[in-house]
Design a protein around this motif. Structure first.
Motif, PDB file in Angstrom:
ATOM      1  N   ARG A 187       0.805  -1.116   0.016  1.00  0.00           N
ATOM      2  CA  ARG A 187      -0.015   0.085  -0.099  1.00  0.00           C
ATOM      3  C   ARG A 187       0.786   1.267  -0.039  1.00  0.00           C
ATOM      4  N   THR A 188       2.081   1.003   0.346  1.00  0.00           N
ATOM      5  CA  THR A 188       2.819   2.343   0.643  1.00  0.00           C
ATOM      6  C   THR A 188       3.924   2.635  -0.548  1.00  0.00           C
ATOM      7  N   ALA A 189       4.687   1.781  -0.667  1.00  0.00           N
ATOM      8  CA  ALA A 189       5.856   2.225  -1.530  1.00  0.00           C
ATOM      9  C   ALA A 189       6.356   1.090  -2.380  1.00  0.00           C
ATOM     10  N   PRO A 190       5.452   0.872  -3.703  1.00  0.00           N
ATOM     11  CA  PRO A 190       5.525  -0.065  -4.664  1.00  0.00           C
ATOM     12  C   PRO A 190       6.764  -0.280  -5.174  1.00  0.00           C
ATOM     13  N   ALA A 220       6.672  11.540  10.307  1.00  0.00           N
ATOM     14  CA  ALA A 220       6.842  10.058  10.091  1.00  0.00           C
ATOM     15  C   ALA A 220       5.524   9.498  10.712  1.00  0.00           C
ATOM     16  N   ASP A 221       5.044   9.839  11.644  1.00  0.00           N
ATOM     17  CA  ASP A 221       3.758   9.522  12.525  1.00  0.00           C
ATOM     18  C   ASP A 221       2.617   9.566  11.635  1.00  0.00           C
ATOM     19  N   LEU A 222       2.528  10.528  11.085  1.00  0.00           N
ATOM     20  CA  LEU A 222       1.251  10.753  10.307  1.00  0.00           C
ATOM     21  C   LEU A 222       1.266  10.060   8.880  1.00  0.00           C
ATOM     22  N   ARG A 223       2.346  10.007   8.328  1.00  0.00           N
ATOM     23  CA  ARG A 223       2.358   9.085   7.034  1.00  0.00           C
ATOM     24  C   ARG A 223       2.114   7.768   7.438  1.00  0.00           C
ATOM     25  N   ALA A 224       2.782   7.393   8.745  1.00  0.00           N
ATOM     26  CA  ALA A 224       2.556   6.051   9.058  1.00  0.00           C
ATOM     27  C   ALA A 224       0.768   5.700   9.206  1.00  0.00           C
ATOM     28  N   ALA A 225       0.404   6.842   9.800  1.00  0.00           N
ATOM     29  CA  ALA A 225      -1.091   6.346   9.906  1.00  0.00           C
ATOM     30  C   ALA A 225      -1.754   6.199   8.689  1.00  0.00           C
ATOM     31  N   ASP A 226      -1.185   6.777   7.578  1.00  0.00           N
ATOM     32  CA  ASP A 226      -1.852   6.453   6.506  1.00  0.00           C
ATOM     33  C   ASP A 226      -1.553   5.085   5.967  1.00  0.00           C
ATOM     34  N   PHE A 227      -0.342   4.673   6.067  1.00  0.00           N
ATOM     35  CA  PHE A 227       0.024   3.437   5.398  1.00  0.00           C
ATOM     36  C   PHE A 227      -0.691   2.151   6.351  1.00  0.00           C
ATOM     37  N   LEU A 228      -0.911   2.455   7.777  1.00  0.00           N
ATOM     38  CA  LEU A 228      -1.737   1.610   8.377  1.00  0.00           C
ATOM     39  C   LEU A 228      -2.987   1.290   7.806  1.00  0.00           C
ATOM     40  N   ARG A 229      -3.572   2.537   8.010  1.00  0.00           N
ATOM     41  CA  ARG A 229      -5.232   2.596   7.431  1.00  0.00           C
ATOM     42  C   ARG A 229      -5.380   1.698   6.092  1.00  0.00           C
ATOM     43  N   ALA A 230      -4.520   2.123   4.919  1.00  0.00           N
ATOM     44  CA  ALA A 230      -4.503   1.569   3.828  1.00  0.00           C
ATOM     45  C   ALA A 230      -4.511   0.160   3.583  1.00  0.00           C
ATOM     46  N   ALA A 231      -3.447  -0.318   4.605  1.00  0.00           N
ATOM     47  CA  ALA A 231      -3.123  -1.994   4.802  1.00  0.00           C
ATOM     48  C   ALA A 231      -4.290  -2.577   5.770  1.00  0.00           C
ATOM     49  N   GLY A 232      -5.152  -1.682   6.133  1.00  0.00           N
ATOM     50  CA  GLY A 232      -6.090  -2.476   7.140  1.00  0.00           C
ATOM     51  C   GLY A 232      -5.661  -2.717   8.766  1.00  0.00           C
ATOM     52  N   TYR A 233      -4.480  -1.975   8.883  1.00  0.00           N
ATOM     53  CA  TYR A 233      -4.323  -2.182  10.235  1.00  0.00           C
ATOM     54  C   TYR A 233      -4.810  -0.827  10.994  1.00  0.00           C
TER      55      TYR A 233
END
Ligand SMILES: [Zn+2]
Length: 202
Positions: free
Chosen positions: A74-77, A153-166
Motif C-alpha cells: 500500500r505504501t511504497a510499490p 513520520a507518524d502521520l504518514r505511518a497512519a496513512d500506511f496503516l489505514r490503507a493496509a487494514g491495520y
C-alpha cells in the motif's frame, strides 16, 4: 564523491531520529549510485554487532515479513526489498536503513509481540522515514526539528496503516508504551498530532 547516510531512530535519544556518530559514514571510492547501499550495509552490520546480533526465530521473522509486505503493497510499490529483523538486545528502539532494512530491538518486540497492529505501527513509522528520505538528510539541529520529523513520520505511518487494514490508533498506543524511552513530553505531543489527524480523516 562523498555521501552520507544516517540511521533513522524511531524511539530513543534526545533528538529522536538523528544518527549516532558511529553510524555515519563518509566513504570515498564507491560510485555515487551504490553509496547508499554500501553504507547501509556497513551500518547494518555495525548495528547488529553493537546490539547482540539478530534474533533468529523463523516464525517471528515470517510474521514480521508478512506485516511488512502488507504495508509495502500500500505504501511504497517501488521498493520491495524490506527486511525486518530483531536485534538481540534489551534496549527499546527501532531503526530503518535506506537499503530497506528495518530493525526492532528485542526489548521493543517483547512489549508489542502479541499485537500485529502495534508491530505494524513500528514498521510503518520506519517506512515513512525512509520514504521521506530522512536517512539522507542532515540530523535535526534542534529538538523542535527532530520532533517535527517524528510527527511527519507518524502521520504518514497512519496513512500506511489505514490503507493496509491495520488500526492507525495503534500508533497512539505504541507511543504510550514507549513513552519513557522518548524525550519528556514527546509522546503526548505526537499522540495529539496523530489523534487530531485521525479525527479529521474521512
Ligand atoms: Zn522516527
Amino acid at each position: 564523491m562523498l555521501h552520507r547516510v544516517f540511521v533513522c531512530i524511531i524511539l530513543a535519544g534526545a533528538f529522536g531520529c538523528q544518527s549516532p556518530d558511529a553510524s555515519r559514514y563518509q566513504l570515498a571510492g564507491y560510485p555515487a549510485e551504490v553509496q547508499p547501499t554500501v553504507e547501509a550495509t556497513r551500518t547494518a552490520h555495525q548495528l547488529e554487532d553493537r546490539n547482540g546480533g539478530v534474533f533468529d526465530n523463523e516464525a517471528i521473522l515470517r510474521n514480521l515479513h508478512r506485516i511488512a509486505v502488507s504495508l509495502q503493497r500500500r505504501t511504497a510499490p517501488q521498493r520491495e526489498n524490506w527486511k525486518v529483523q530483531i536485534l538481540n538486545t534489551d534496549k527499546v528502539n527501532g531503526f530503518g536503513l535506506p537499503n530497506g532494512s528495518i530493525y526492532l530491538t528485542r526489548g521493543l518486540y517483547q512489549m508489542i509481540q502479541y499485537d500485529d497492529d502495534l508491530i505494524a505501527a513500528v514498521i510503518a513509522h520506519e517506512m515513512a522515514h525512509l520514504e521521506a528520505g530522512d536517512c539522507y538528510k542532515e540530523p535535526p539541529k534542534t529538538k523542535d526539528e527532530a520532533l517535527r520529523r517524528e510527527i511527519c513520520a507518524d502521520l504518514r505511518a497512519a496513512d500506511f496503516l489505514r490503507a493496509a487494514g491495520y488500526n492507525p490508533q495503534s500508533l497512539v498506543e505504541l507511543l504510550s508504551i514507549i513513552e519513557q524511552h522518548q524525550p519528556a513530553g514527546w509522546a503526548q505531543i505526537r499522540q495529539n498530532a496523530i489523534s487530531q489527524t485521525l479525527s479529521m480523516a474521512p
